[in-house]
Structure formats: C-alpha cells, structure tokens
Design a protein around this motif. Structure first.
Motif, PDB file in Angstrom:
ATOM      1  N   LEU A   1      -0.493  -1.354 -15.621  1.00 28.61           N
ATOM      2  CA  LEU A   1      -1.303  -2.246 -14.782  1.00 28.61           C
ATOM      3  C   LEU A   1      -0.820  -2.225 -13.342  1.00 28.61           C
ATOM      4  CD1 LEU A   1      -1.882  -5.407 -17.035  1.00 28.61           C
ATOM      5  CD2 LEU A   1      -3.326  -3.380 -16.736  1.00 28.61           C
ATOM      6  N   GLY A   2       0.489  -2.169 -13.144  1.00 26.85           N
ATOM      7  CA  GLY A   2       1.025  -2.117 -11.792  1.00 26.85           C
ATOM      8  C   GLY A   2       0.578  -0.867 -11.046  1.00 26.85           C
ATOM      9  N   ALA A   3       0.574   0.266 -11.747  1.00 28.11           N
ATOM     10  CA  ALA A   3       0.144   1.511 -11.125  1.00 28.11           C
ATOM     11  C   ALA A   3      -1.349   1.472 -10.798  1.00 28.11           C
ATOM     12  CB  ALA A   3       0.452   2.682 -12.056  1.00 28.11           C
ATOM     13  N   MET A   4      -2.139   0.908 -11.710  1.00 32.52           N
ATOM     14  CA  MET A   4      -3.573   0.771 -11.449  1.00 32.52           C
ATOM     15  C   MET A   4      -3.824  -0.129 -10.253  1.00 32.52           C
ATOM     16  SD  MET A   4      -5.238   0.442 -15.267  1.00 32.52           S
ATOM     17  CE  MET A   4      -6.923   0.423 -14.608  1.00 32.52           C
ATOM     18  N   ASN A   5      -3.052  -1.225 -10.168  1.00 32.06           N
ATOM     19  CA  ASN A   5      -3.226  -2.156  -9.053  1.00 32.06           C
ATOM     20  C   ASN A   5      -2.903  -1.479  -7.725  1.00 32.06           C
ATOM     21  OD1 ASN A   5      -3.513  -5.069  -8.047  1.00 32.06           O
ATOM     22  ND2 ASN A   5      -1.471  -4.551  -7.303  1.00 32.06           N
ATOM     23  N   ASP A   6      -1.841  -0.679  -7.696  1.00 33.26           N
ATOM     24  CA  ASP A   6      -1.465   0.024  -6.464  1.00 33.26           C
ATOM     25  C   ASP A   6      -2.575   0.969  -6.012  1.00 33.26           C
ATOM     26  OD1 ASP A   6       0.939  -1.291  -6.471  1.00 33.26           O
ATOM     27  OD2 ASP A   6       2.067   0.364  -7.376  1.00 33.26           O
ATOM     28  N   CYS A   7      -3.219   1.637  -6.971  1.00 34.20           N
ATOM     29  CA  CYS A   7      -4.273   2.599  -6.623  1.00 34.20           C
ATOM     30  C   CYS A   7      -5.582   1.911  -6.229  1.00 34.20           C
ATOM     31  CB  CYS A   7      -4.523   3.540  -7.796  1.00 34.20           C
ATOM     32  SG  CYS A   7      -3.149   4.647  -8.177  1.00 34.20           S
ATOM     33  N   LEU A   8      -5.856   0.749  -6.834  1.00 29.27           N
ATOM     34  CA  LEU A   8      -7.137   0.079  -6.592  1.00 29.27           C
ATOM     35  C   LEU A   8      -7.132  -0.812  -5.360  1.00 29.27           C
ATOM     36  CD1 LEU A   8      -8.058  -0.927 -10.263  1.00 29.27           C
ATOM     37  CD2 LEU A   8      -9.292   0.702  -8.826  1.00 29.27           C
ATOM     38  N   THR A   9      -5.967  -1.356  -5.011  1.00 27.97           N
ATOM     39  CA  THR A   9      -5.904  -2.273  -3.871  1.00 27.97           C
ATOM     40  C   THR A   9      -6.372  -1.572  -2.590  1.00 27.97           C
ATOM     41  OG1 THR A   9      -4.054  -3.481  -4.850  1.00 27.97           O
ATOM     42  CG2 THR A   9      -4.408  -3.753  -2.495  1.00 27.97           C
ATOM     43  N   GLY A  10      -7.351  -2.198  -1.931  1.00 29.64           N
ATOM     44  CA  GLY A  10      -7.906  -1.636  -0.716  1.00 29.64           C
ATOM     45  C   GLY A  10      -9.080  -0.710  -0.942  1.00 29.64           C
ATOM     46  N   HIS A  11      -9.440  -0.502  -2.215  1.00 29.49           N
ATOM     47  CA  HIS A  11     -10.543   0.414  -2.522  1.00 29.49           C
ATOM     48  C   HIS A  11     -11.613  -0.222  -3.408  1.00 29.49           C
ATOM     49  CE1 HIS A  11      -8.259   3.759  -0.807  1.00 29.49           C
ATOM     50  NE2 HIS A  11      -7.210   3.316  -1.473  1.00 29.49           N
ATOM     51  N   THR A  12     -11.627  -1.553  -3.476  1.00 25.50           N
ATOM     52  CA  THR A  12     -12.600  -2.229  -4.332  1.00 25.50           C
ATOM     53  C   THR A  12     -13.740  -2.867  -3.544  1.00 25.50           C
ATOM     54  OG1 THR A  12     -11.298  -4.281  -4.284  1.00 25.50           O
ATOM     55  CG2 THR A  12     -10.829  -2.731  -6.077  1.00 25.50           C
ATOM     56  N   ASP A  13     -13.721  -2.738  -2.211  1.00 26.47           N
ATOM     57  CA  ASP A  13     -14.779  -3.280  -1.357  1.00 26.47           C
ATOM     58  C   ASP A  13     -15.011  -4.773  -1.636  1.00 26.47           C
ATOM     59  OD1 ASP A  13     -16.734  -3.258   0.566  1.00 26.47           O
ATOM     60  OD2 ASP A  13     -18.337  -2.652  -0.793  1.00 26.47           O
ATOM     61  N   GLY A  14     -13.913  -5.519  -1.726  1.00 24.02           N
ATOM     62  CA  GLY A  14     -13.995  -6.958  -1.949  1.00 24.02           C
ATOM     63  C   GLY A  14     -14.079  -7.358  -3.401  1.00 24.02           C
ATOM     64  N   GLY A  15     -14.169  -6.396  -4.301  1.00 29.53           N
ATOM     65  CA  GLY A  15     -14.233  -6.695  -5.728  1.00 29.53           C
ATOM     66  C   GLY A  15     -12.857  -6.685  -6.359  1.00 29.53           C
ATOM     67  N   PHE A  16     -12.835  -6.701  -7.683  1.00 33.20           N
ATOM     68  CA  PHE A  16     -11.574  -6.682  -8.422  1.00 33.20           C
ATOM     69  C   PHE A  16     -11.829  -6.163  -9.832  1.00 33.20           C
ATOM     70  CE2 PHE A  16     -13.499 -10.868  -8.855  1.00 33.20           C
ATOM     71  CZ  PHE A  16     -13.492 -11.064 -10.228  1.00 33.20           C
ATOM     72  N   VAL A  17     -10.752  -5.906 -10.539  1.00 31.51           N
ATOM     73  CA  VAL A  17     -10.845  -5.393 -11.909  1.00 31.51           C
ATOM     74  C   VAL A  17      -9.934  -6.221 -12.801  1.00 31.51           C
ATOM     75  CG1 VAL A  17     -10.523  -3.399 -13.419  1.00 31.51           C
ATOM     76  CG2 VAL A  17     -11.276  -3.055 -11.056  1.00 31.51           C
ATOM     77  N   THR A  18     -10.487  -6.836 -13.837  1.00 34.36           N
ATOM     78  CA  THR A  18      -9.648  -7.484 -14.832  1.00 34.36           C
ATOM     79  C   THR A  18      -9.308  -6.453 -15.900  1.00 34.36           C
ATOM     80  OG1 THR A  18     -11.492  -8.239 -16.230  1.00 34.36           O
ATOM     81  CG2 THR A  18     -10.788  -9.692 -14.434  1.00 34.36           C
ATOM     82  N   CYS A  19      -8.122  -6.580 -16.480  1.00 34.34           N
ATOM     83  CA  CYS A  19      -7.678  -5.524 -17.380  1.00 34.34           C
ATOM     84  C   CYS A  19      -6.620  -6.054 -18.345  1.00 34.34           C
ATOM     85  CB  CYS A  19      -7.085  -4.373 -16.556  1.00 34.34           C
ATOM     86  SG  CYS A  19      -7.126  -2.781 -17.361  1.00 34.34           S
ATOM     87  N   CYS A  20      -6.684  -5.589 -19.585  1.00 36.08           N
ATOM     88  CA  CYS A  20      -5.662  -5.903 -20.576  1.00 36.08           C
ATOM     89  C   CYS A  20      -5.188  -4.588 -21.189  1.00 36.08           C
ATOM     90  CB  CYS A  20      -6.213  -6.822 -21.665  1.00 36.08           C
ATOM     91  SG  CYS A  20      -4.955  -7.352 -22.871  1.00 36.08           S
TER      92      CYS A  20
END
Length: 237
Positions: free
Chosen positions: A124-143
C-alpha cells in the motif's frame, strides 16, 4: 395561382429550421456513438487488465465476481502467489465513475503488476507513493491481504470496506486512502482465520426503491456465501 410573400418566407424558414434540427440530431448521434466507442474500448481494456479469476494455488481456494454498474467501473481486484507460496490479494475502489475512474484503475493495476513486496503495508505504501499527485483530486481506497501457508493472514487497509470473517468485520488498523498524502504510513494486522470475504461499497451501498441501503449488517449475514450469491443478493436488493 398566387403565393403570399409571408407564406413563402414561413415555408423557407420552416425548411431551414428542419435542416438545422436534422443536422443537430446527426451531430448528437455521432457524439453519443463516439462516447459509446470510447467506453467500450475502456471496458475491453479493463477486462484485459483485471484477472479473469480470483487467482489462488494448490494451497488456497478463491473466487471473485466483478460486475460494474456502468460500462466501466472504479472497483478492482488483483492477486498473485509470491515466491514463498503465499497468496496476496488486493481489492480497491477508485473515487468517481466512468472513463476517468477506469483510467485510474489501470494505473493502480499497473503498479500492482510490478510490485514485489510481501508486506501488505509495504504494498500500500508503494502504491500511495506512485499515485500521489496523479489522481487529479481523486483517491483510491484499497485493502491488501497476504495468506500464508501456515494459516495466518496479514492485512493492511487504506480506507476500503473491511473484509469479513465468519460473518463479522475484521478489525484492521485503517489508514488514509491512497493518493491523498505523500509518505502516508500503513500498518499490518495479523489474524488467523479459515476464510475472508472482501466486498466493495457497491454491495454495502446498494439501495432499494425506498432508498434503504443493503448495509453492513446484511452484508455480514451473507458474507459466508459464495461470491456470486453475494453479488446477486446486492443486485436483488
């Protein structure tokens, strides 16, 4: 035979209006067809990216049902067996709907395809690093969960609905969704169980004609059933 100028002008004006209306309808039909083609392309791409089945191995049995409400959806699931024989399962949901959500799903799945961490919190930490700044104001919930061959399950959750075990929600150390804050920290929770059921909010938030949600309690009751039965119950509701 005589024609009044006013009648002639009215006839010409009516013809012009009819032609313009027909032209507008043609353009509207073409635009709708273009959008339909784009959505169909996105749906096809999404089907290619997401696994056909829930994965698994000779040590684990798993199943999944993916049924988007629209042509494309913002939910996703992913799984792989690591080098130690453990089954890693990831379920998630992208904020928003339609084509934009589908594109972000493809980004999330692309990250998972190249991610080799064993710890769910690290994944999850690696996904967060890659997604931050590239979601155009959105977000991703994940388990994310890792099922080890000794019967233990390690879980990490980033704002996604908690999984169910024996009809009850599993207590996890929940953290912020992915893509919201850089360097967010996620924690692993270790449990022992025979089976886990992961659901998206599409099950919990399914609403009937009265606006009543399917809810957490009903989801818990049916969580021990097969994946197809759970999806059908939410649709029927």
């Amino acid at each position: 035979y005589s024609v009044r100028l006013a009648d002639f002008a009215t006839a010409v004006l009516s013809a012009i209006i009819a032609v313009l209306a027909l032209h507008g309808l043609t353009l509207d039909r073409r635009e709708k067809q273009r959008l339909a083609n784009e959505l169909e392309a996105a749906r096809t791409m999404q089907q290619l990216l997401l696994p056909v089945s829930a994965g698994g191995s000779d040590k684990f049995q798993s199943e999944a049902v993916y049924s988007p409400a629209l042509e494309v959806g913002g939910d996703f699931h992913w799984s792989r067996v690591d080098r130690e024989g453990a089954l890693i399962v990831v379920t998630g949901d992208v904020s928003g709907k339609g084509l934009k959500a589908a594109m972000l799903v493809s980004v999330a799945v692309g990250i998972l395809r190249n991610e080799k961490y064993r710890s769910p919190a690290a994944i999850l930490g690696a996904m967060n690093d890659c997604l931050t700044g590239h979601t155009d104001g959105g977000f991703v919930t994940c388990c994310c969960a890792r099922f080890d061959v000794d019967g233990t399950v390690t879980l990490a959750n980033a704002g996604n609905p908690r999984p169910y075990s024996a009809g009850r929600e599993v207590e996890t150390d929940d953290s912020l969704p992915l893509g919201v804050v850089a360097d967010a920290v996620y924690a692993d929770t270790v449990i022992v169980c025979d089976a886990l059921t992961f659901v998206s909010d599409g099950v919990i938030e399914a609403a009937n004609s009265k606006g009543e949600l399917f809810g957490f309690e009903r989801t818990g009751v049916i969580s021990t059933q097969p994946a197809k039965a759970i999806a059908e119950a939410a649709k029927a509701w």
